[in-house]
Design a protein around this motif. Sequence first.
Motif, short mmCIF file in Angstrom:
data_model
loop_
_atom_site.label_atom_id
_atom_site.label_comp_id
_atom_site.label_asym_id
_atom_site.label_seq_id
_atom_site.Cartn_x
_atom_site.Cartn_y
_atom_site.Cartn_z
N SER A 123 50.04 -82.36 -48.38
CA SER A 123 50.41 -83.16 -49.95
C SER A 123 49.35 -84.15 -50.01
CB SER A 123 51.69 -83.72 -49.62
OG SER A 123 52.91 -83.17 -49.40
N ILE A 124 48.79 -84.80 -49.11
CA ILE A 124 47.52 -85.75 -49.38
C ILE A 124 46.32 -85.09 -50.04
CG2 ILE A 124 45.57 -86.94 -48.16
CD1 ILE A 124 47.86 -87.93 -46.04
N LEU A 165 42.75 -83.06 -41.77
CA LEU A 165 42.05 -83.64 -40.87
C LEU A 165 43.02 -85.06 -40.37
CD1 LEU A 165 39.74 -84.42 -38.98
CD2 LEU A 165 38.61 -85.68 -40.70
N ILE A 166 43.58 -85.47 -41.49
CA ILE A 166 44.17 -86.59 -41.14
C ILE A 166 45.57 -86.24 -40.44
CG2 ILE A 166 46.01 -88.23 -42.44
CD1 ILE A 166 43.92 -88.42 -44.87
N SER A 167 46.24 -84.99 -40.75
CA SER A 167 47.23 -84.57 -40.08
C SER A 167 47.09 -84.34 -38.43
CB SER A 167 47.71 -83.07 -40.43
OG SER A 167 48.13 -83.07 -41.78
N ASP A 168 45.74 -83.73 -38.35
CA ASP A 168 45.45 -83.65 -36.61
C ASP A 168 45.38 -85.11 -36.14
OD1 ASP A 168 45.15 -80.84 -36.98
OD2 ASP A 168 42.97 -81.40 -37.66
N ILE A 169 44.79 -86.03 -36.87
CA ILE A 169 44.99 -87.55 -36.37
C ILE A 169 46.35 -87.82 -36.13
CG2 ILE A 169 44.07 -89.99 -36.84
CD1 ILE A 169 41.83 -88.74 -38.17
N LEU A 170 47.22 -87.79 -37.11
CA LEU A 170 48.58 -88.25 -37.06
C LEU A 170 49.37 -87.72 -35.90
CD1 LEU A 170 49.64 -88.59 -40.86
CD2 LEU A 170 48.96 -90.30 -39.25
N TYR A 171 49.04 -86.43 -35.55
CA TYR A 171 49.65 -85.92 -34.49
C TYR A 171 49.33 -86.59 -33.33
CZ TYR A 171 50.31 -81.29 -37.14
OH TYR A 171 50.62 -80.32 -38.06
N THR A 172 48.26 -86.88 -33.07
CA THR A 172 48.22 -87.82 -31.83
C THR A 172 48.68 -89.00 -31.69
OG1 THR A 172 46.10 -88.78 -32.70
CG2 THR A 172 45.84 -86.67 -31.59
N VAL A 173 48.93 -89.36 -32.94
CA VAL A 173 49.95 -90.81 -32.96
C VAL A 173 51.32 -90.49 -32.90
CG1 VAL A 173 50.54 -92.74 -34.43
CG2 VAL A 173 47.95 -91.98 -34.77
N VAL A 174 51.85 -89.67 -33.42
CA VAL A 174 53.37 -89.32 -33.38
C VAL A 174 53.40 -88.53 -31.71
CG1 VAL A 174 55.07 -87.68 -33.98
CG2 VAL A 174 53.57 -88.52 -35.54
N ASP A 175 52.51 -87.95 -31.05
CA ASP A 175 52.91 -87.09 -29.79
C ASP A 175 51.64 -87.37 -29.09
OD1 ASP A 175 53.78 -85.72 -27.90
OD2 ASP A 175 54.17 -83.94 -28.70
N PRO A 176 51.87 -88.22 -27.94
CA PRO A 176 50.53 -88.65 -27.27
C PRO A 176 50.29 -87.32 -26.42
CG PRO A 176 52.06 -90.32 -27.18
CD PRO A 176 52.73 -89.36 -27.88
N ARG A 177 51.05 -86.49 -26.11
CA ARG A 177 50.84 -85.30 -25.35
C ARG A 177 49.67 -84.52 -26.00
NH1 ARG A 177 56.71 -82.79 -25.02
NH2 ARG A 177 56.52 -83.45 -27.36
N ILE A 178 49.76 -84.45 -27.43
CA ILE A 178 48.70 -83.74 -27.99
C ILE A 178 47.28 -84.27 -27.78
CG2 ILE A 178 47.93 -83.01 -30.35
CD1 ILE A 178 50.63 -83.18 -31.21
N ARG A 179 47.29 -85.60 -27.73
CA ARG A 179 46.20 -86.48 -27.19
C ARG A 179 45.46 -86.05 -26.04
NH1 ARG A 179 47.11 -92.30 -27.38
NH2 ARG A 179 47.95 -92.02 -29.25
N MET A 184 36.87 -79.99 -55.20
CA MET A 184 37.30 -81.32 -54.67
C MET A 184 38.72 -80.90 -54.33
SD MET A 184 36.66 -83.31 -58.54
CE MET A 184 38.09 -84.35 -58.20
N LEU A 185 39.59 -79.86 -54.88
CA LEU A 185 40.69 -79.55 -54.19
C LEU A 185 40.39 -78.99 -52.71
CD1 LEU A 185 43.59 -79.02 -54.19
CD2 LEU A 185 43.08 -76.75 -54.97
N ALA A 186 39.37 -78.29 -52.57
CA ALA A 186 39.03 -77.77 -51.05
C ALA A 186 38.77 -78.89 -49.97
CB ALA A 186 37.99 -76.89 -51.12
N CYS A 187 38.07 -79.83 -50.75
CA CYS A 187 37.64 -81.18 -49.86
C CYS A 187 38.91 -81.98 -49.55
CB CYS A 187 36.59 -81.84 -50.38
SG CYS A 187 34.99 -81.11 -50.59
N SER A 188 39.69 -82.16 -50.45
CA SER A 188 41.02 -82.84 -50.34
C SER A 188 41.92 -82.16 -49.15
CB SER A 188 41.51 -82.86 -51.82
OG SER A 188 40.88 -83.68 -52.82
N VAL A 189 41.99 -80.81 -49.44
CA VAL A 189 42.90 -80.20 -48.36
C VAL A 189 42.38 -80.26 -47.17
CG1 VAL A 189 43.65 -77.80 -47.61
CG2 VAL A 189 43.86 -78.59 -50.15
N VAL A 190 40.98 -80.19 -46.77
CA VAL A 190 40.36 -80.47 -45.64
C VAL A 190 40.62 -81.73 -45.13
CG1 VAL A 190 37.92 -80.58 -44.35
CG2 VAL A 190 38.49 -78.62 -45.81
N LEU A 191 40.51 -82.85 -46.02
CA LEU A 191 40.62 -84.08 -45.66
C LEU A 191 42.14 -84.39 -45.10
CD1 LEU A 191 39.69 -87.00 -45.03
CD2 LEU A 191 40.11 -87.37 -47.70
#
Length: 319
Positions: A251-252, A303-317, A293-300
């Motif tokens: 969505s971002i 990446l934000i999802s990957d970072i949020l994964y580590t915040v939500v579930d420390p096991r992924i980190r 622009m759409l491709a760069c936004s989806v890529v970003l």
Amino acid sequence: MIRFLLKRLIGLLFVVVGVTLITFFMGHFAPGDPIRVLLGDHPNAVLEAQLKHQYGLDLPLYQQYLNYMGHLIRLDFGLSFRSINRPVWDILKDGIPVSLELGLWGLFLQLLLGIPLGVASALRANTWIDTFNMGLALVLYAIPVFIFGVLFQLLIIWMDKQTGLRWPVTQWGTPWQYTWQDIQYKLAPILVYTAAGMAYYARLARTSMLEVLRQDYIRTARAKGLLENAIVYRHAFRNALIPLVTVIGVSIGFLVTGAFFTEKIFNLPGIANLTLEAIDSLDYPVLQATTVMLACSVVLGNLISDILYTVVDPRIRAE
């Protein structure tokens, strides 16, 4: 963590390059000659040759692509075919704030309303609350945006006739300003854009939360006598967020270019109208710019999802 992010960035960089390659060659081999469309019904061979030289269209194809990438690295999207000598960025810069504001407010309301609605339905599963919430979500999600938007406009017109409020049904107002007049313009498009996304988040949050609540560790926590609020919000909800984080990242990515129908229905001066006008006039540099622009936004967003994964579930980190 830094090594992981660097690997992701390198991989996503190849994705962006691949998108630029595909969009460039699709624009080159697409039917129609944008220069002849620009000249209209009175073609001039000399002027056509001059314009092709000006836009670099007389160069070999590989050289055109290298020039395009060289300009793109400097955030230069080239010149518009429709508006001679006008940079593409000069065309897009007025539409981006409108699309970005619509996307940000829409996403904020989708998360603010949809996720609590889904969690409440999961905690009251198979009750009238669950039935009502999911029934409403299903209706909002099933109605296409272009239908819901028109119905919303008709509702506003009917209310204007009944009350004399003269609430506007098109346009946007001044970007990032919130006077009463600006709010009148912005409220309807934001609500229409929010509706389907809110319904999707509600249904996804309910499904994810129900799956987590049925896990053995939740039953163990209840058997130990932990407070229900601690079980729901500290243990269950945090694990239920993992599927939601993926969707939030996507969505971002679609914040700027993800509201085409809404922008078109309400005649907003955003990216949608610019892109549709570019399609009609074969203005491929504008189309390539919005696609990149759409491709760069989806890529970003990914990446934000990957970072949020580590915040939500420390096991992924740790992994």
